[in-house]
Structure formats: structure tokens, C-alpha cells
Write an enzyme that holds these catalytic residues in place. Structure first.
Site, short mmCIF file in Angstrom:
data_model
loop_
_atom_site.label_atom_id
_atom_site.label_comp_id
_atom_site.label_asym_id
_atom_site.label_seq_id
_atom_site.Cartn_x
_atom_site.Cartn_y
_atom_site.Cartn_z
CG ASP A 73 -0.06 -0.14 2.48
OD1 ASP A 73 0.00 0.82 3.20
OD2 ASP A 73 -0.12 -1.28 3.03
CG ASP A 162 -6.21 4.22 7.01
OD1 ASP A 162 -6.26 3.75 8.24
OD2 ASP A 162 -4.98 4.61 6.44
CD GLU A 164 -4.01 4.45 10.56
OE1 GLU A 164 -2.91 4.43 11.17
OE2 GLU A 164 -3.88 4.10 9.34
#
Length: 274
Positions: A73, A162, A164
Site C-alpha cells: 500500500d 482506513d 485508525e
């Protein structure tokens, strides 16, 4: 040697007084000022940015009897990527950061997203969530409108969320566990309505437990992409019996964070095909 009368005070130079004042101030500055000095530029967040700081690194991935497929990624942090080099090293799938919040698009997105596709990789796009800036639905729409869509071409993976640690402030974005779970659901529902696909969820178990209360309501539909820089993925978030992808290092060969897909290449294609 000059003599001073009893009780007199010798004048102190202005520079000495100023230095003393600055030193005193430095001890009284609020912690937020020190934090601000290390806060990254908004838009620069990327997958796993907080993993080393919060989870650390321990060991290297162990050899498994299960066939796994190497992936990578990338974000603007990597710039223009040598996809042919990564292909030669065995990388067969890739995710590229497309967007963050509703204020940022990756200036290298075209080179990274199309470049991986052109060398033969199965590719996808990801969105870095900032739940404290706009709603989940608003960010899902922004993501789809700026590269995060999906097409049934056999080489495009569903978009990834994503979610986090907040690199710009409070780890959980100032939200309660239930509010964060609601924000994520808002994003996922909107993404599916726009694309027909269930988005992948990228997260770390420790963050997920801390910030969502280890919510297990997404496991039935959304593939898990777990982040852990260790010899194994560790304990997974609630509800998921297995991971689909595992980000196992932030310092892989050539560029980018490196990942393992939990299956052979035909399983990567199956996820792309839906």
C-alpha cells in the site's frame, strides 16, 4: 575588585534577565503547544502511520502453511512508484491512498493507481478517515468521487476505509465508541449504495478496542485488513474469525507498507470480482 555596599544588589544585564524569563516560560507552556510542534501536516496521514508509535514492532512474519499473496500500500509519501520493480519482487496487488477527509486528494494517485494496474497488479484505493471533520456519508461520497469507485473489470478491489489513530489530535477523534461505530456505518452504507460493494475495513486491534469498544457489527459483510508489525496478526477485532489482508511491515522492500493477502492469487481476484 569592586566593592558593594551591604544590602546593595548588582544590576543584571538585560540579556541574562531575558534568558531567565524564557526558561521560566518554557516550563509553563501547555502540553498542547509541544504537541502542535510535532503534529503532521493535515493530508499527510497514511495507512499504519500510528501503528509503530502505539503498537510497536516485534519479530518478523512467520512462515505459514496457508498460501498468501504479497501486496503493498502506498500514498503520496512514496511519490512516483517503480511498479515494475515491485512486480518483479513478487507483489501482485496494491492499494493507493486516494483521499483524506473531504479536503485532500493524493497528487500521485494517477501514477500509483494506474501504474499498478498497468504492470498487471490487482489494485484498489483507500480513504483515510477523519471522523471529526465531516460525516461518514460525506466522506464516502468524496472518496467515490475522487478515485475510490469500483468496476467489475477483474482487477479492481473494493475501496478500503482506513480507520485508525488520529495523527492530528485525540486518538478517537473526540468521539464515543458508539458515535464512532455509527460514523463507520454511515461511511460503509453510503459506499455500498454508491458502488454496490462492501468496503474493506483497515484498522489495528488495539485502536479498534479502545475507540469502538471492540464493536463486532461489521464482521459479517466487510473484509478485515489488520495492521500489526509482528510475527503474526495477533488477536483480531470482535466478530472477524479471520483476516483478509494483513499489513505486516512499514518498511518493506522497494517502497510502501507491505501486506499479505490471506489466500492465493485466485482469492485476490475473487475479492475483486465481488
Amino acid at each position: 575588585m569592586p566593592v558593594h555596599r551591604p544590602g546593595s544588589i548588582r544590576p543584571r544585564p538585560l540579556a541574562v534577565l531575558a534568558a531567565a524569563l524564557l526558561a521560566a516560560l518554557s516550563f509553563s507552556l501547555p502540553l498542547t503547544t509541544a504537541h502542535a510542534a510535532t503534529t503532521p501536516t493535515r493530508g499527510s496521514a497514511r495507512m499504519g502511520m500510528g501503528v509503530l508509535a502505539h503498537d510497536g514492532r516485534s519479530g518478523t512474519p512467520s512462515t505459514s502453511d496457508v498460501t498468501q499473496t504479497e501486496g503493498v500500500d502506498v500514498s503520496a509519501y512514496q511519490g512516483n512508484v517503480s511498479w515494475s520493480t515491485l512486480w518483479s519482487s513478487g507483489v501482485r496487488w496494491a492499494y493507493t491512498k486516494a483521499t483524506e477527509g473531504t479536503y485532500y486528494t493524493n497528487p500521485y494517485f494517477a501514477q500509483q493507481y494506474n501504474g499498478s494496474y498497468n504492470v498487471g497488479m490487482i489494485r484498489g484505493a483507500y480513504h483515510f478517515a477523519t471522523p471529526n471533520t465531516t460525516s461518514g456519508a460525506t466522506q464516502a461520497n468524496y472518496f467515490v468521487d475522487h478515485g475510490g469507485g469500483w468496476s467489475r473489470d477483474g482487477k479492481t478491489l473494493p475501496g478500503a476505509l482506513d480507520i485508525e489513530w488520529n495523527p492530528y489530535g485525540a486518538a478517537c477523534y473526540g468521539k464515543s465508541a458508539s458515535a464512532l461505530a455509527g460514523w463507520i456505518a454511515d461511511f460503509l452504507n453510503t459506499y455500498k449504495a454508491r458502488t454496490g460493494r462492501d468496503a474493506v475495513i483497515y484498522t489495528a486491534s488495539s485502536w479498534w478496542t479502545q475507540c469502538t469498544g471492540n464493536y463486532g457489527g461489521f464482521a459479517a459483510n466487510n473484509p478485515l485488513w489488520i495492521a500489526r508489525y509482528a510475527s503474526d496478526p495477533g488477536t483480531l477485532p470482535a466478530g472477524w474469525p479471520y483476516y483478509t489482508m494483513w499489513q505486516y511491515t512499514s518498511s518493506g522492500p522497494t517502497v510502501g507498507d507491505h501486506d499479505k493477502f490471506n489466500g492465493a492469487l485466485d482469492r485476490v481476484r475473487a475479492l475483486a470480482d465481488g
